[in-house]
Design a protein around this motif. Structure first.
Motif, PDB file in Angstrom:
ATOM      1  N   UNK A  74       0.805  -1.225   0.000  1.00 32.59           N
ATOM      2  CA  UNK A  74       0.000   0.000   0.000  1.00 32.59           C
ATOM      3  C   UNK A  74       0.837   1.273   0.000  1.00 32.59           C
ATOM      4  N   UNK A  75       2.067   1.169   0.498  1.00 33.34           N
ATOM      5  CA  UNK A  75       2.912   2.367   0.544  1.00 33.34           C
ATOM      6  C   UNK A  75       4.350   1.998   0.856  1.00 33.34           C
ATOM      7  N   UNK A  76       5.252   2.932   0.591  1.00 30.42           N
ATOM      8  CA  UNK A  76       6.682   2.700   0.859  1.00 30.42           C
ATOM      9  C   UNK A  76       7.183   3.755   1.831  1.00 30.42           C
ATOM     10  N   UNK A  77       8.012   3.309   2.786  1.00 30.64           N
ATOM     11  CA  UNK A  77       8.680   4.244   3.708  1.00 30.64           C
ATOM     12  C   UNK A  77      10.176   4.042   3.540  1.00 30.64           C
ATOM     13  N   UNK A  78      10.904   5.146   3.449  1.00 27.69           N
ATOM     14  CA  UNK A  78      12.353   5.036   3.249  1.00 27.69           C
ATOM     15  C   UNK A  78      13.078   5.996   4.191  1.00 27.69           C
ATOM     16  N   UNK A 109      11.342   8.825   6.181  1.00 28.32           N
ATOM     17  CA  UNK A 109      11.300   8.566   7.612  1.00 28.32           C
ATOM     18  C   UNK A 109      12.619   8.990   8.256  1.00 28.32           C
ATOM     19  N   UNK A 110      12.511   9.548   9.463  1.00 26.59           N
ATOM     20  CA  UNK A 110      13.705   9.906  10.228  1.00 26.59           C
ATOM     21  C   UNK A 110      14.261   8.636  10.880  1.00 26.59           C
ATOM     22  N   UNK A 111      15.518   8.362  10.615  1.00 27.06           N
ATOM     23  CA  UNK A 111      16.150   7.121  11.082  1.00 27.06           C
ATOM     24  C   UNK A 111      16.158   7.010  12.617  1.00 27.06           C
ATOM     25  N   UNK A 112      16.391   8.126  13.279  1.00 30.94           N
ATOM     26  CA  UNK A 112      16.474   8.108  14.747  1.00 30.94           C
ATOM     27  C   UNK A 112      15.111   7.825  15.366  1.00 30.94           C
ATOM     28  N   UNK A 113      14.089   8.502  14.819  1.00 33.18           N
ATOM     29  CA  UNK A 113      12.743   8.287  15.365  1.00 33.18           C
ATOM     30  C   UNK A 113      12.324   6.839  15.095  1.00 33.18           C
ATOM     31  N   UNK A 114      12.784   6.296  13.974  1.00 33.31           N
ATOM     32  CA  UNK A 114      12.421   4.897  13.697  1.00 33.31           C
ATOM     33  C   UNK A 114      13.162   3.944  14.647  1.00 33.31           C
ATOM     34  N   UNK A 115      14.378   4.295  15.070  1.00 32.47           N
ATOM     35  CA  UNK A 115      15.045   3.468  16.100  1.00 32.47           C
ATOM     36  C   UNK A 115      14.166   3.442  17.354  1.00 32.47           C
ATOM     37  N   UNK A 116      13.641   4.614  17.729  1.00 34.72           N
ATOM     38  CA  UNK A 116      12.758   4.678  18.903  1.00 34.72           C
ATOM     39  C   UNK A 116      11.547   3.767  18.660  1.00 34.72           C
ATOM     40  N   UNK A 318      11.662  -1.192  11.419  1.00 35.01           N
ATOM     41  CA  UNK A 318      11.392   0.045  12.170  1.00 35.01           C
ATOM     42  C   UNK A 318      11.009   1.187  11.224  1.00 35.01           C
ATOM     43  N   UNK A 319      11.540   1.156  10.015  1.00 30.04           N
ATOM     44  CA  UNK A 319      11.226   2.198   9.020  1.00 30.04           C
ATOM     45  C   UNK A 319       9.782   2.019   8.532  1.00 30.04           C
ATOM     46  N   UNK A 320       9.433   0.766   8.222  1.00 32.58           N
ATOM     47  CA  UNK A 320       8.069   0.483   7.742  1.00 32.58           C
ATOM     48  C   UNK A 320       7.053   0.737   8.849  1.00 32.58           C
ATOM     49  N   UNK A 321       7.409   0.379  10.097  1.00 31.65           N
ATOM     50  CA  UNK A 321       6.496   0.568  11.238  1.00 31.65           C
ATOM     51  C   UNK A 321       6.159   2.031  11.437  1.00 31.65           C
TER      52      UNK A 321
END
Ligand code: KG4
Ligand code: ZN
Length: 351
Positions: A74-78, A109-116, A318-321
């Motif tokens: 349905x969508x892509x997150x990078x 997506x922000x990599x740091x926020x995705x780590x969180x 974490x990026x897709x989430x």
């Protein structure tokens, strides 16, 4: 909603399919760490070329392992920022092309926020729906970052502390090099430290109450370059004689780093009356850190969520989430103008 996540900010080419922001259907990671080990660190240009050679296969594998076909996405997150620019460019360019071809939305997506966010994958997703979990204090300890982030019920994230020099993982990697261990050094030190005495050598705990320099300005900030320099001079004075010596140095170094991380994190928990603490990033795999966090969280009656090891180091689940929330909130829509960036702000939101 089925989201394909793509990550290429450093030395892992990763792709993952996540359903509804928590249900990880596949998590494919191709690590370049072995290839960079010969240089003792990551070379951006080399990393970018390796991403380029692996990204198509990695994405195909993620879709295949999720037992889906491309038309069901349905969508892509990078990952858009922060990271090594040449490496980020590979992921973002590939994602733009794929989103365009599939005619589906794309979010950066922000990599740091995705780590969180990695702490909320799987069953822990429920924590986000429970108002009693907030405010949340998030400790991010990776190779490039050491941050304390406050998250409120609206998923608004505010950075309240960061390293003023080396990141925790970076300090581990540099200390490992001084001890003659291979890259990445964190897991090596973790292993040696288990057999060592953490009190054998006294290393500094910078910017803590103990150092007498915990002024308000640096109350929630970290500094790890001193402990590494201290190890350097200690080894000059007392070169390693045997394996036990190595174990003792590793354990003492680790104890100093872990002491500071735990002390600062719980200082913030207390100050902001946080109900939950999350820990993510590569260093969250550290066995001593986990042990100390568990002990302290129990004493302070704080809910503790440590990301699963497979979601600690760089990954695309974490990026897709996180991408699920951004795509659902429909703020970014079909965004093919993503440009990799070095910079990011101190304030962010999950949605
Ligand atoms: O999250 P990550 O992939 O890096 C960035 O995105 O920046 O984490 C890699 C870092 C490396 O510095 C590595 O040495 C460290 O995490 N690390 C560890 C452990 N496993 C990985 N540090 C301490 N103990 C570990 N068990
Ligand atoms: Zn990372």
């Amino acid at each position: 909603m089925i989201v394909l996540g793509i990550e290429s900010s450093c030395d892992e080419t990763a792709a993952s399919i996540v359903k509804d922001g928590y249900n990880v259907l596949s998590n494919v990671i191709y690590s370049q760490a072995d290839l960079h080990a010969q240089y003792g660190g990551v070379i951006p240009e080399v990393a970018a070329r390796l991403h380029l050679s692996k990204i198509k296969h990695t994405v195909q594998k993620a879709v295949q392992e999720a037992s889906l076909n491309f038309s069901q996405i349905d969508g892509i997150a990078v990952t858009e920022t922060p990271g090594l620019l040449p490496a980020l460019l590979v992921g973002t360019s590939f994602s733009k092309g794929l989103a365009n071809t599939l005619e589906i939305p794309l979010v950066g997506v922000n990599h740091i926020i995705s780590h969180i966010y990695s702490s909320f994958l799987g069953d822990n997703f429920k924590v986000l729906a429970d108002s009693n979990s907030f405010p949340i204090l998030s400790l991010v300890v990776s190779g490039g970052h050491t941050l304390l982030v406050l998250i409120d019920e609206q998923f608004h994230c505010k950075i309240i502390g960061r390293t003023i020099d080396d990141a925790a993982g970076e300090a581990y990697d540099k200390a490992a090099k001084l001890l003659g261990l291979s890259y990445p050094g964190g897991p090596e030190i973790d292993k040696m430290a288990k057999l060592g005495n953490g009190k054998a050598v006294s290393f500094p705990r910078a910017l803590t109450g103990r150092s007498g320099k915990n002024q308000n300005e640096h109350k929630f900030n970290f500094s790890f370059s001193g402990v590494k320099t201290s190890l350097f001079y200690h080894l000059k004075k007392s070169p390693l004689q045997n394996q036990q010596d190595l174990n003792d140095n590793a354990a003492s170094f680790q104890e100093a780093v872990v002491d500071v991380l735990v002390e600062k994190a719980f200082l913030a928990v207390e100050e902001y009356d946080c109900k939950t603490i999350t820990v993510s990033g590569g260093v969250a795999c550290n066995s001593r850190l986990k042990e100390r966090l568990q002990e302290t969280a129990e004493i302070k009656n704080t809910k503790l969520l440590i990301s699963e090891p497979k979601y600690c180091t760089d990954n695309a689940a974490m990026i897709a989430g996180l991408g699920f929330h951004l795509l659902s909130s429909n703020k970014n829509g079909k965004n093919l103008s993503i440009i990799p960036r070095f910079q990011y702000n101190d304030e962010h939101s999950f949605s």
